[in-house]
Scaffold this motif. Structure first.
Motif, PDB file in Angstrom:
ATOM      1  N   ARG A 179       0.604  -1.435  -0.039  1.00 45.98           N
ATOM      2  CA  ARG A 179       0.438   0.330   0.398  1.00 45.98           C
ATOM      3  C   ARG A 179       0.692   1.235  -0.183  1.00 45.98           C
ATOM      4  NH1 ARG A 179      -3.686  -2.959   4.430  1.00 45.98           N
ATOM      5  NH2 ARG A 179      -5.074  -4.365   2.770  1.00 45.98           N
ATOM      6  N   MET A 180       1.918   1.281   0.538  1.00 49.99           N
ATOM      7  CA  MET A 180       2.768   2.531   0.844  1.00 49.99           C
ATOM      8  C   MET A 180       3.482   1.747  -0.773  1.00 49.99           C
ATOM      9  SD  MET A 180       5.176   2.540   4.713  1.00 49.99           S
ATOM     10  CE  MET A 180       6.471   0.964   3.941  1.00 49.99           C
ATOM     11  N   ALA A 181       3.740   1.318  -1.272  1.00 48.67           N
ATOM     12  CA  ALA A 181       4.080   1.472  -2.863  1.00 48.67           C
ATOM     13  C   ALA A 181       3.231   2.367  -3.458  1.00 48.67           C
ATOM     14  CB  ALA A 181       5.207   0.527  -2.845  1.00 48.67           C
ATOM     15  N   MET A 182       1.841   1.888  -3.283  1.00 48.09           N
ATOM     16  CA  MET A 182       0.966   2.320  -4.330  1.00 48.09           C
ATOM     17  C   MET A 182       0.496   4.359  -4.204  1.00 48.09           C
ATOM     18  SD  MET A 182      -2.040  -0.114  -4.639  1.00 48.09           S
ATOM     19  CE  MET A 182      -2.265  -1.246  -3.160  1.00 48.09           C
ATOM     20  N   SER A 183       0.998   4.488  -2.834  1.00 45.34           N
ATOM     21  CA  SER A 183       0.814   5.276  -1.897  1.00 45.34           C
ATOM     22  C   SER A 183       2.455   6.163  -2.680  1.00 45.34           C
ATOM     23  CB  SER A 183       0.425   5.594  -0.659  1.00 45.34           C
ATOM     24  OG  SER A 183       1.726   5.777  -0.294  1.00 45.34           O
ATOM     25  N   GLY A 184       2.612   6.109  -3.021  1.00 44.51           N
ATOM     26  CA  GLY A 184       4.078   6.898  -3.526  1.00 44.51           C
ATOM     27  C   GLY A 184       5.515   6.995  -2.704  1.00 44.51           C
ATOM     28  N   VAL A 185       4.994   5.733  -1.832  1.00 42.84           N
ATOM     29  CA  VAL A 185       6.795   5.588  -0.979  1.00 42.84           C
ATOM     30  C   VAL A 185       7.719   5.421  -1.705  1.00 42.84           C
ATOM     31  CG1 VAL A 185       7.515   4.068   1.142  1.00 42.84           C
ATOM     32  CG2 VAL A 185       5.310   5.924   1.218  1.00 42.84           C
ATOM     33  N   VAL A 186       8.453   5.775  -2.088  1.00 43.44           N
ATOM     34  CA  VAL A 186       9.836   4.895  -2.773  1.00 43.44           C
ATOM     35  C   VAL A 186      11.064   4.219  -1.996  1.00 43.44           C
ATOM     36  CG1 VAL A 186       9.576   6.454  -4.707  1.00 43.44           C
ATOM     37  CG2 VAL A 186      11.176   6.893  -2.622  1.00 43.44           C
ATOM     38  N   ALA A 187      11.251   5.047  -0.302  1.00 41.30           N
ATOM     39  CA  ALA A 187      11.905   4.430   0.640  1.00 41.30           C
ATOM     40  C   ALA A 187      11.473   4.770   2.200  1.00 41.30           C
ATOM     41  CB  ALA A 187      13.102   5.578   0.217  1.00 41.30           C
ATOM     42  N   VAL A 188      12.191   4.022   2.729  1.00 38.81           N
ATOM     43  CA  VAL A 188      11.812   3.874   3.943  1.00 38.81           C
ATOM     44  C   VAL A 188      13.272   3.594   5.219  1.00 38.81           C
ATOM     45  CG1 VAL A 188       9.824   2.830   3.646  1.00 38.81           C
ATOM     46  CG2 VAL A 188      11.030   0.610   4.665  1.00 38.81           C
ATOM     47  N   CYS A 189      13.822   4.402   5.954  1.00 38.17           N
ATOM     48  CA  CYS A 189      14.038   4.056   6.921  1.00 38.17           C
ATOM     49  C   CYS A 189      14.663   3.210   8.542  1.00 38.17           C
ATOM     50  CB  CYS A 189      15.288   5.786   7.195  1.00 38.17           C
ATOM     51  SG  CYS A 189      15.129   5.576   5.461  1.00 38.17           S
ATOM     52  N   GLU A 190      14.652   2.085   8.357  1.00 38.33           N
ATOM     53  CA  GLU A 190      14.540   1.426  10.130  1.00 38.33           C
ATOM     54  C   GLU A 190      15.437   1.471  11.033  1.00 38.33           C
ATOM     55  OE1 GLU A 190      13.581  -2.208   8.997  1.00 38.33           O
ATOM     56  OE2 GLU A 190      12.496  -2.777  11.130  1.00 38.33           O
ATOM     57  N   PRO A 191      15.312   2.628  11.918  1.00 37.67           N
ATOM     58  CA  PRO A 191      16.067   2.596  12.969  1.00 37.67           C
ATOM     59  C   PRO A 191      16.174   1.457  13.768  1.00 37.67           C
ATOM     60  CG  PRO A 191      14.402   4.162  13.232  1.00 37.67           C
ATOM     61  CD  PRO A 191      14.172   3.303  12.290  1.00 37.67           C
ATOM     62  N   ALA A 192      16.752   1.217  14.600  1.00 34.85           N
ATOM     63  CA  ALA A 192      16.368  -0.207  15.357  1.00 34.85           C
ATOM     64  C   ALA A 192      15.481   0.097  16.648  1.00 34.85           C
ATOM     65  CB  ALA A 192      17.991  -0.629  16.063  1.00 34.85           C
ATOM     66  N   PHE A 193      15.320  -0.667  17.290  1.00 31.25           N
ATOM     67  CA  PHE A 193      14.159   0.137  18.462  1.00 31.25           C
ATOM     68  C   PHE A 193      13.803  -1.446  19.380  1.00 31.25           C
ATOM     69  CE2 PHE A 193       9.502  -0.802  17.120  1.00 31.25           C
ATOM     70  CZ  PHE A 193       9.416  -2.245  16.177  1.00 31.25           C
ATOM     71  N   TRP A 194      13.227  -0.501  20.267  1.00 31.79           N
ATOM     72  CA  TRP A 194      12.659  -2.030  20.929  1.00 31.79           C
ATOM     73  C   TRP A 194      11.559  -2.649  20.574  1.00 31.79           C
ATOM     74  CZ3 TRP A 194       8.510  -1.897  25.273  1.00 31.79           C
ATOM     75  CH2 TRP A 194       8.736  -1.947  26.066  1.00 31.79           C
ATOM     76  N   ALA A 195      11.574  -4.083  21.115  1.00 25.72           N
ATOM     77  CA  ALA A 195      10.387  -5.734  20.608  1.00 25.72           C
ATOM     78  C   ALA A 195       9.504  -5.127  21.277  1.00 25.72           C
ATOM     79  CB  ALA A 195      11.876  -5.982  20.690  1.00 25.72           C
ATOM     80  N   GLY A 196       9.294  -4.678  22.196  1.00 26.00           N
ATOM     81  CA  GLY A 196       8.113  -4.387  23.776  1.00 26.00           C
ATOM     82  C   GLY A 196       8.276  -5.501  24.257  1.00 26.00           C
ATOM     83  N   PHE A 197      10.124  -6.066  24.746  1.00 29.73           N
ATOM     84  CA  PHE A 197      10.167  -6.680  25.498  1.00 29.73           C
ATOM     85  C   PHE A 197      11.959  -6.565  25.554  1.00 29.73           C
ATOM     86  CE2 PHE A 197      12.794 -10.740  23.667  1.00 29.73           C
ATOM     87  CZ  PHE A 197      12.903 -10.436  22.318  1.00 29.73           C
ATOM     88  N   ASP A 198      12.242  -6.156  27.680  1.00 32.70           N
ATOM     89  CA  ASP A 198      13.949  -6.116  27.462  1.00 32.70           C
ATOM     90  C   ASP A 198      14.646  -7.213  26.848  1.00 32.70           C
ATOM     91  OD1 ASP A 198      12.950  -3.723  27.922  1.00 32.70           O
ATOM     92  OD2 ASP A 198      13.739  -4.276  30.325  1.00 32.70           O
ATOM     93  N   ARG A 199      15.641  -7.569  25.126  1.00 28.13           N
ATOM     94  CA  ARG A 199      16.411  -8.504  25.615  1.00 28.13           C
ATOM     95  C   ARG A 199      17.561  -8.275  26.139  1.00 28.13           C
ATOM     96  NH1 ARG A 199      15.246  -5.315  19.487  1.00 28.13           N
ATOM     97  NH2 ARG A 199      15.789  -3.963  20.821  1.00 28.13           N
ATOM     98  N   ARG A 200      18.357 -10.383  26.419  1.00 31.54           N
ATOM     99  CA  ARG A 200      18.876 -10.595  27.299  1.00 31.54           C
ATOM    100  C   ARG A 200      20.354 -10.484  26.637  1.00 31.54           C
ATOM    101  NH1 ARG A 200      16.057 -15.852  30.219  1.00 31.54           N
ATOM    102  NH2 ARG A 200      15.432 -15.485  27.725  1.00 31.54           N
ATOM    103  N   HIS A 201      20.289 -11.078  25.534  1.00 30.47           N
ATOM    104  CA  HIS A 201      21.185 -11.284  25.197  1.00 30.47           C
ATOM    105  C   HIS A 201      22.082 -10.429  23.857  1.00 30.47           C
ATOM    106  CE1 HIS A 201      20.514 -14.753  27.301  1.00 30.47           C
ATOM    107  NE2 HIS A 201      19.758 -15.413  26.407  1.00 30.47           N
ATOM    108  N   PRO A 202      23.164 -10.213  23.575  1.00 37.11           N
ATOM    109  CA  PRO A 202      24.270  -9.772  23.300  1.00 37.11           C
ATOM    110  C   PRO A 202      23.260  -9.966  21.399  1.00 37.11           C
ATOM    111  CG  PRO A 202      24.979  -9.249  24.183  1.00 37.11           C
ATOM    112  CD  PRO A 202      24.363  -9.918  24.561  1.00 37.11           C
TER     113      PRO A 202
END
Lengths: 273, 78
Positions: free
Chosen positions: A20-43
């Motif tokens: 749907r984004m492509a159909m609306s004209g989106v040509v690029a997205v940028c994805e920052p690393a973020f919180w997954a909703g829980f705290d990860r325990r391992h590197p």
């Protein structure tokens, strides 16, 4: 109209969103690393996550003709775990070399604890040493004003290039201080909890636009990737030209992100008769 | 049905958002006045919104009928 989604958590979204984004004209997205909703325990979990957003996710976006870029960081919530943060930071330079990685983010503050501040400083320091862009998250709701002020104080005490720093999730009470300090400012458009499409357009009408970025909301919580398009419609409805819209929703991301040579999408000019 | 605390916890953020939209709309109007150098010829819609907020700000609504009061109030505006 060609649109760039500067802040988009694709791993939490569906292929239909890409379509749907492509159909609306989106040509690029940028994805920052973020919180997954829980705290990860391992590197190692972070390392796999960074591989997912730097290697796999670009292939998923490409199915729909969308360019996918990423950022890597330990987000502020998990930065409370110092040992984990230190171990991930040591391995981040490897990912900064990836062909679609644009910089360090999203780092920043959540509750503005001493550990979060230490992590923010370490992330910014790493970015500056590697000549990287930085994406800084500011807190939500009642913590926002204090957290943003603290981010600015931390940055003021470091040797940074404001041109390369984007402070995100600004609202009416924080945008002035961010722009006055010379940084790029991002507005994130949420259905409930942050800026709204209409309020974003109010801000676009009130402040100089040269360092403003507009993001949709796109994560695993109540969010909507199309708040960005809503704000474009609102902007145009108020009588602003197509070129003015292109400057904000396409060209400004190109100008900021284009400081990293990996970003090769150029600003565009619309010729209107 | 929700208890009092659940009611506030469930709807607070949405109500906060809606109030911010009203605040922003009034700011938008003031900015337009500044740009154009004059007020709207007919400010009755703005006055109506401000009056509605006065109704909401009254501390006691024993019949819990704020929405009904506002609908009656807005019905007076053409």
């Amino acid at each position: 109209m060609q649109i760039i989604q500067p802040h988009y958590h694709a791993i939490a979204r569906t292929a239909q969103d890409y379509e749907r984004m492509a159909m609306s004209g989106v040509v690029a997205v940028c994805e920052p690393a973020f919180w997954a909703g829980f705290d990860r325990r391992h590197p190692e979990t972070f390392i796999d996550y960074f591989a997912q957003i730097s290697e796999f996710e670009p292939t998923r976006a490409a199915e729909f003709g969308i360019r996918h870029y990423c950022w890597v960081a330990v987000n502020p919530k998990e930065a409370e775990n110092k040992e984990l943060t230190d171990e991930v930071l040591q391995q981040m330079p490897e990912f900064l070399e990836k062909p679609t990685c644009l910089g360090v983010g999203e780092t920043g503050l959540h509750k503005s604890t001493p550990n979060e501040i230490e992590s923010l400083e370490a992330h910014v320091d790493l970015a500056m040493k590697h000549d990287q862009l930085v994406l800084i998250h500011t807190p939500h709701l009642s913590d926002k004003a204090h957290g943003t002020k603290t981010v600015l104080e931390v940055l003021a005490g470091m040797e940074v290039n404001p041109d390369k720093i984007w402070i995100d999730h600004v609202e009416e009470q924080t945008i002035g201080s961010v722009l006055n300090a010379g940084y790029w400012a991002g507005m994130t458009l949420y259905p409930v909890t942050k800026c709204s499409p209409r309020r974003a357009v109010d801000i676009l009408e009130k402040y100089p636009r040269e360092r403003l970025l507009v993001n949709s909301s796109a994560d695993w919580g109540p969010s909507d990737p199309f708040t960005l398009q809503e704000s474009i419609v609102e902007f145009r409805r108020r009588g602003h030209s197509l070129q003015e819209a292109v400057e904000i929703y396409h060209n400004n991301p190109c100008r900021f992100l284009g400081q990293n040579p990996k970003w090769d999408i150029k600003p565009i000019t619309i010729y209107e008769e | 049905m929700l208890n009092p605390q659940n009611t506030l916890d469930t709807y607070y953020l949405e109500a906060r958002r809606d109030l911010l939209e009203v605040a922003a709309m009034l700011d938008r109007y003031d900015e337009a006045v500044k740009r154009d150098g004059s007020k709207a010829e007919n400010e009755s819609k703005k006055d109506s919104l401000l009056k509605a907020m006065e109704i909401l700000a009254q501390p006691d609504h024993p019949d819990a009928n704020r929405a009904e009061q506002l609908l009656d109030h807005f019905a007076k505006i053409s």
